[in-house]
Design a protein around this motif. Sequence first.
Motif, PDB file in Angstrom:
ATOM      1  N   VAL A 294       0.847  -1.182   0.000  1.00 45.29           N
ATOM      2  CA  VAL A 294       0.000   0.000   0.000  1.00 45.29           C
ATOM      3  C   VAL A 294       0.889   1.240   0.000  1.00 45.29           C
ATOM      4  O   VAL A 294       2.078   1.189   0.361  1.00 45.29           O
ATOM      5  CB  VAL A 294      -0.941   0.022   1.229  1.00 45.29           C
ATOM      6  N   ARG A 295       0.331   2.353  -0.448  1.00 44.40           N
ATOM      7  CA  ARG A 295       1.071   3.611  -0.455  1.00 44.40           C
ATOM      8  C   ARG A 295       1.472   3.975   0.970  1.00 44.40           C
ATOM      9  O   ARG A 295       0.682   3.861   1.897  1.00 44.40           O
ATOM     10  CB  ARG A 295       0.220   4.710  -1.076  1.00 44.40           C
ATOM     11  N   GLY A 296       2.702   4.407   1.138  1.00 45.86           N
ATOM     12  CA  GLY A 296       3.222   4.716   2.456  1.00 45.86           C
ATOM     13  C   GLY A 296       4.096   3.624   3.030  1.00 45.86           C
ATOM     14  O   GLY A 296       4.799   3.850   4.015  1.00 45.86           O
TER      15      GLY A 296
ATOM     16  N   ASP B 267       9.670  -1.721   6.337  1.00 46.67           N
ATOM     17  CA  ASP B 267       8.421  -2.095   7.008  1.00 46.67           C
ATOM     18  C   ASP B 267       7.893  -3.422   6.483  1.00 46.67           C
ATOM     19  O   ASP B 267       7.467  -4.284   7.257  1.00 46.67           O
ATOM     20  CB  ASP B 267       7.364  -1.013   6.815  1.00 46.67           C
ATOM     21  N   ILE B 268       7.898  -3.572   5.149  1.00 48.78           N
ATOM     22  CA  ILE B 268       7.369  -4.800   4.554  1.00 48.78           C
ATOM     23  C   ILE B 268       8.204  -5.990   4.985  1.00 48.78           C
ATOM     24  O   ILE B 268       7.680  -7.044   5.373  1.00 48.78           O
ATOM     25  CB  ILE B 268       7.337  -4.687   3.017  1.00 48.78           C
TER      26      ILE B 268
ATOM     27  N   TYR C 262       5.939  -1.625  -6.106  1.00 50.60           N
ATOM     28  CA  TYR C 262       5.021  -0.494  -6.186  1.00 50.60           C
ATOM     29  C   TYR C 262       3.743  -0.785  -5.407  1.00 50.60           C
ATOM     30  O   TYR C 262       3.364  -1.946  -5.196  1.00 50.60           O
ATOM     31  CB  TYR C 262       4.674  -0.211  -7.650  1.00 50.60           C
ATOM     32  N   PRO C 263       3.053   0.268  -4.950  1.00 52.39           N
ATOM     33  CA  PRO C 263       1.752   0.065  -4.315  1.00 52.39           C
ATOM     34  C   PRO C 263       0.835  -0.749  -5.222  1.00 52.39           C
ATOM     35  O   PRO C 263       0.767  -0.520  -6.427  1.00 52.39           O
ATOM     36  CB  PRO C 263       1.235   1.501  -4.120  1.00 52.39           C
ATOM     37  N   GLY C 264       0.153  -1.712  -4.639  1.00 54.92           N
ATOM     38  CA  GLY C 264      -0.729  -2.598  -5.392  1.00 54.92           C
ATOM     39  C   GLY C 264      -0.090  -3.938  -5.722  1.00 54.92           C
ATOM     40  O   GLY C 264      -0.801  -4.899  -6.044  1.00 54.92           O
ATOM     41  N   ASP C 265       1.249  -4.035  -5.661  1.00 49.34           N
ATOM     42  CA  ASP C 265       1.903  -5.320  -5.901  1.00 49.34           C
ATOM     43  C   ASP C 265       1.487  -6.311  -4.815  1.00 49.34           C
ATOM     44  O   ASP C 265       1.421  -5.974  -3.625  1.00 49.34           O
ATOM     45  CB  ASP C 265       3.429  -5.168  -5.892  1.00 49.34           C
ATOM     46  N   ARG C 266       1.235  -7.527  -5.241  1.00 48.42           N
ATOM     47  CA  ARG C 266       0.837  -8.610  -4.329  1.00 48.42           C
ATOM     48  C   ARG C 266       2.057  -9.514  -4.124  1.00 48.42           C
ATOM     49  O   ARG C 266       2.533 -10.132  -5.084  1.00 48.42           O
ATOM     50  CB  ARG C 266      -0.340  -9.375  -4.934  1.00 48.42           C
TER      51      ARG C 266
ATOM     52  N   ILE D 122       9.330   5.877 -11.710  1.00 49.83           N
ATOM     53  CA  ILE D 122      10.223   5.321 -10.705  1.00 49.83           C
ATOM     54  C   ILE D 122      10.047   5.996  -9.360  1.00 49.83           C
ATOM     55  O   ILE D 122      10.248   5.386  -8.307  1.00 49.83           O
ATOM     56  CB  ILE D 122      11.683   5.431 -11.190  1.00 49.83           C
ATOM     57  N   ASP D 123       9.631   7.275  -9.336  1.00 51.84           N
ATOM     58  CA  ASP D 123       9.531   7.962  -8.054  1.00 51.84           C
ATOM     59  C   ASP D 123       8.287   7.567  -7.276  1.00 51.84           C
ATOM     60  O   ASP D 123       8.049   8.074  -6.182  1.00 51.84           O
ATOM     61  CB  ASP D 123       9.607   9.480  -8.224  1.00 51.84           C
ATOM     62  N   THR D 124       7.449   6.647  -7.823  1.00 51.61           N
ATOM     63  CA  THR D 124       6.338   6.112  -7.058  1.00 51.61           C
ATOM     64  C   THR D 124       6.682   4.757  -6.454  1.00 51.61           C
ATOM     65  O   THR D 124       5.859   4.162  -5.783  1.00 51.61           O
ATOM     66  CB  THR D 124       5.084   5.958  -7.938  1.00 51.61           C
ATOM     67  N   ALA D 125       7.897   4.250  -6.708  1.00 55.01           N
ATOM     68  CA  ALA D 125       8.312   2.979  -6.148  1.00 55.01           C
ATOM     69  C   ALA D 125       8.407   3.080  -4.632  1.00 55.01           C
ATOM     70  O   ALA D 125       8.641   4.146  -4.063  1.00 55.01           O
ATOM     71  CB  ALA D 125       9.658   2.553  -6.729  1.00 55.01           C
ATOM     72  N   VAL D 126       8.230   1.946  -3.957  1.00 55.42           N
ATOM     73  CA  VAL D 126       8.324   1.903  -2.504  1.00 55.42           C
ATOM     74  C   VAL D 126       9.788   2.113  -2.108  1.00 55.42           C
ATOM     75  O   VAL D 126      10.670   1.381  -2.557  1.00 55.42           O
ATOM     76  CB  VAL D 126       7.819   0.550  -1.977  1.00 55.42           C
ATOM     77  N   PRO D 127      10.096   3.120  -1.269  1.00 54.50           N
ATOM     78  CA  PRO D 127      11.488   3.372  -0.880  1.00 54.50           C
ATOM     79  C   PRO D 127      11.935   2.398   0.203  1.00 54.50           C
ATOM     80  O   PRO D 127      11.119   1.747   0.865  1.00 54.50           O
ATOM     81  CB  PRO D 127      11.440   4.807  -0.342  1.00 54.50           C
ATOM     82  N   ALA D 128      13.248   2.310   0.408  1.00 49.63           N
ATOM     83  CA  ALA D 128      13.785   1.424   1.439  1.00 49.63           C
ATOM     84  C   ALA D 128      13.416   1.915   2.835  1.00 49.63           C
ATOM     85  O   ALA D 128      13.085   1.135   3.723  1.00 49.63           O
ATOM     86  CB  ALA D 128      15.298   1.308   1.298  1.00 49.63           C
TER      87      ALA D 128
END
Length: 341
Positions: A37-39, A44-45, A73-77, A110-116
Amino acid sequence: MTRLCRSLLAVLAVLPLLARADDLQLRPDHPDVYVVVRGDTLWDISGRFLTKPWYWPQLWGANPQIANPHLIYPGDRLRLVMTADGPRLMRDGQGHGSGGISPQVRATPIDTAVPAIPLEHIQAFLEEAVVLHSNRAADFAYVASAADEHIAVGAGDRVYGRGTAAQPGESLDIFRIGEAYRDPESGEALGYNGLFIGRGNVQRAGDPATLSVAQARREVLAGDVLIPTDDSPMKASYMPHVPTTPLRGHIISVVDGVSQIGQYSVVVLSRGQRDGVELGHVLQVRQVPPPIDDPVTRQRVQPPGDPAGTVMVFRLFERVSYALVMTATRPMHVLDEVTPP
């Protein structure tokens, strides 16, 4: 485009990271499937699956020979599977075979990718943090005076600068020399905090040069130092890893001057590039309790410290480094010790 955004366009080049199978310890309550999810952050994951979330490159089978191997990315399962090499995360329905998450062509920026890690806590330090080698303004270019009859100098005003060879159109960052960073054991001055004041554009070269203050966080004062603006991309993508050689240092300062340190605080460590510290290094913080007096031997004894959390290095200088507190299990304080976990 900010430096932070530009840095996300850079290719991540890392050395192979080795982890023993027993390092990938799964949490007893780990999910089998997780939808991003976004954020979310990669830390965290990974922490939802592993007891030691800094081993997420191994959990995801990151390939250091591939650019940005960790992008999700947000939405990836994400599905947890067991392989011959231990637990791995897979993207559901992507057909990646037996490997981990792999890059692919996709239209998502790329700037919507989940950051570390949560970049909003470190952005200002990527763009504005500096450690100065001296506490003498004469060792730098510096602000000599206001150019106009102003008592307070701010954005839109002009100042005279000395000791700079900058030409018209070039910009200089304005810093104020702050506290000394000292090694708590040797007393060595490791550098001086540079407090970001603002930015000036050179209108006329010379000695003194004339600068127009384009940006001001605080009032500009005579004696503030001038450093050429660095527009090169700052690294904002990290591969967390544990030092492979012995490393021991201390927290020597905390941003905002608070006495206690918690999650997402930014701290300054007494070790830097010369000591083998690398971007992405994860270190354990250990409390340093006060010495006690042994009533029998009449000796002063140092009790052992207790683990208090983990930090990750995100900005590196020659003799100090900046780290973000990722986990905090106990209160942390200046002078607490940092070592590999």
